[in-house]
Write an enzyme that holds these catalytic residues in place. Structure first.
Site, mmCIF file in Angstrom:
data_model
loop_
_atom_site.group_PDB
_atom_site.id
_atom_site.type_symbol
_atom_site.label_atom_id
_atom_site.label_comp_id
_atom_site.label_asym_id
_atom_site.label_seq_id
_atom_site.Cartn_x
_atom_site.Cartn_y
_atom_site.Cartn_z
ATOM 1 N N LYS A 1 36.637 -14.464 17.072
ATOM 2 C CA LYS A 1 37.585 -14.622 16.075
ATOM 3 C C LYS A 1 38.793 -15.301 16.762
ATOM 4 C CE LYS A 1 39.676 -11.769 12.568
ATOM 5 N NZ LYS A 1 39.746 -10.353 11.881
ATOM 6 N N SER B 1 37.292 -5.596 7.881
ATOM 7 C CA SER B 1 37.070 -6.972 8.211
ATOM 8 C C SER B 1 36.173 -7.391 9.257
ATOM 9 C CB SER B 1 38.459 -7.631 8.828
ATOM 10 O OG SER B 1 39.552 -7.446 7.905
ATOM 11 N N SER C 1 38.567 -10.128 6.914
ATOM 12 C CA SER C 1 39.368 -11.489 7.443
ATOM 13 C C SER C 1 38.392 -12.098 8.605
ATOM 14 C CB SER C 1 40.558 -11.095 8.333
ATOM 15 O OG SER C 1 40.222 -10.079 9.293
#
EC number: 6.3.5.7
Length: 486
Positions: free
Chosen positions: A79, A178, A154
């Site tokens: 990420k 997330s 996210s």
């Protein structure tokens, strides 16, 4: 079977046996990205040269009989919230566009030391604020199971990349769900460790008392293996827990016979998609067939969790994001006439709408005259939520619930309705407020072919227990073998 169809541990076994090389696996991953990422859009940037160099080094270690770890040579994605030395890191925001960190996050360093080639940086909601990946400043990612739908957020890019088999595993972060929510929406396994279990040093902060990095993989065993690499105390993170790290794979196959599993009645509410509820309730019956006892439990302060979270998280974000002012790194407004203009215009041009909304919410909650009425009260309710879980775990070994109230929704469907978007984390964020470990494991599909996730919550630092419970269910099904229709 293609190399990219293998799980992390299956690939690791082939590497150990000399039946494949890390360079072959990394090139297969890069080819898969080139093939499907125009549709999935999981990656913000691919580090082909760095990944191949790491793969060749891994192959050399294995050839000499000295692999760095069991996962040495297994390609991974990150990420774009983890600092990576020499590789641009943006947290999905224009305000950090062009920022190249001078050092690695602790978890990145640990992955490199373990020999895992890092293929690239994955898309995310801006500063991890979002549940659909649509607040990314660059573009939304797409769900591999239906590219018209969100992969969640996210950590949507991480989930999409694993589900699309672009990488063998990925790291995400979980502040209010997330990791777990996108895992549920993409037929992947997502593990949010106990707060403090994994170092946050070098992780771009959203809400410092809630953020926690964790693995996103295709199988429970892969999640256990990846957590083994990144879970350890870190002197550079003051919130890192100095707790012993067990062997997360040791009891994976122990089953659930004799365990008491709680079912919180507050997590089965109006607004849940009927097909999600049906899949989760069938999973509960499966656990009974496997020898576990289901226990009805209550978490009475759950009804206040959403409001509590959306006072505490934005308050911490408004403080953390004050550092982005155009002076030291990232974007700097070019049309500023004064230092005050630099601050104001940089933040105006650099932050997206959702980030601005949460900064304003947080600034309001912390403002004079409202601090006691809002922020302080939210912290007191947070304590009550934590106490609810403590009482529940006196009766049961773990809690079972849906991960998300609905399957993946259409891109654009909720973007103009922030409250509807915030409700996507209604089952996941209480765990963050309490600092507990949580895991989402695939538990079926809707009639439209959309994945459904089962959430398992546990006592502090009992990630091994969650993995064992998840594996008992996974062993009875082949959901992780199903390929997204790309």
């Amino acid at each position: 079977m293609q190399l990219t169809d293998l799980t992390m541990l299956e690939l690791a076994a082939k590497l150990a046996a000399g039946e494949a090389s890390s360079e072959e696996a990394t090139r297969a991953s890069l080819a898969r990205i080139q093939q499907v990422d125009p549709k999935v859009r999981a990656f913000l940037r691919v580090d082909e040269a760095g990944a191949l160099a790491a793969a060749r080094a891994s192959d050399a270690r294995r050839k000499s009989g000295s692999p760095a770890s069991a996962l040495d040579g297994v390609p991974l994605g990150l990420k774009d919230i983890f600092l990576t030395e020499g590789v641009e890191t943006t947290a999905g925001s224009r305000i950090l566009e062009g920022f190249v960190p001078p050092y690695d996050a602790t978890v990145v360093r640990l992955l490199k030391e373990a020999g895992l080639p890092l293929v690239g940086k994955l898309n995310m909601d801006e500063f991890a604020m979002g549940s659909s990946n649509e607040s990314s400043a660059f573009f939304p990612s797409h769900n591999p199971w239906d590219v018209s739908r969100t992969p969640g957020g996210s950590s949507g890019g991480s989930a999409a990349a694993v589900a699309a088999r672009e990488v063998f595993g990925a790291l995400g972060t979980d502040t209010g769900g997330s990791i777990r929510q996108p895992a549920a929406l993409t037929n992947t396994v997502g593990l949010k460790p106990t707060y403090g279990r994994v170092s946050r040093f070098g992780v771009i902060a959203f809400a410092s008392s809630l953020d926690q990095p964790g693995p996103m993989t295709r199988t429970v065993a892969d999640a256990a293996a990846l957590l083994q690499v990144i879970a350890r105390p870190d002197a550079q993170d003051a919130t890192s827990a100095d707790a012993p790290v067990p062997d997360y794979s040791a009891d994976l196959e122990a089953g659930v016979r004799g365990l008491k599993l709680g079912v919180p009645r507050e997590y089965f509410t109006e607004g849940m998609d009927p097909e999600v509820e049906a899949a989760v309730r069938e999973a509960l019956r499966e656990y009974e067939r496997l020898g576990a006892t289901l226990v009805d439990v209550s978490l009475p302060h759950t009804k206040y969790a959403l409001a509590t979270y959306y006072l505490i998280a934005p308050a911490e974000a408004s403080s953390n994001l004050a550092r982005y002012d155009g002076v030291r790194f990232g974007l700097r407004a070019k049309d500023a006439r004064s230092l005050r203009d630099v601050y104001a215009l940089t933040r105006e041009q650099g932050f997206g709408a959702e980030v601005k909304r949460r900064i304003m919410l947080g600034t309001f909650a912390l403002s004079s005259g409202y601090y006691d009425a809002h922020y302080l009260r939210a912290q007191k309710v947070r304590t009550l939520i934590r106490e609810d879980f403590t009482r529940a775990f006196q009766q049961v070994d773990a809690l079972l619930s849906p991960t998300s109230p609905v399957p993946a929704f259409k891109l654009g469907e909720k973007v103009e309705d922030p409250l509807s978007m915030y409700l996507m984390d209604i089952y996941t964020l209480p765990c963050n407020l309490a600092g507990l470990p949580g895991l989402s494991v695939p538990c079926g599909f809707t009639k439209a072919g959309l994945p459904v996730g089962l959430q398992i919550l546990g006592r502090p630092f009992d990630e091994a227990g969650l993995l064992r419970i998840a594996r008992a269910y996974e062993r009875e099904h082949d959901f992780f073998r199903r390929s997204a229709p790309l």
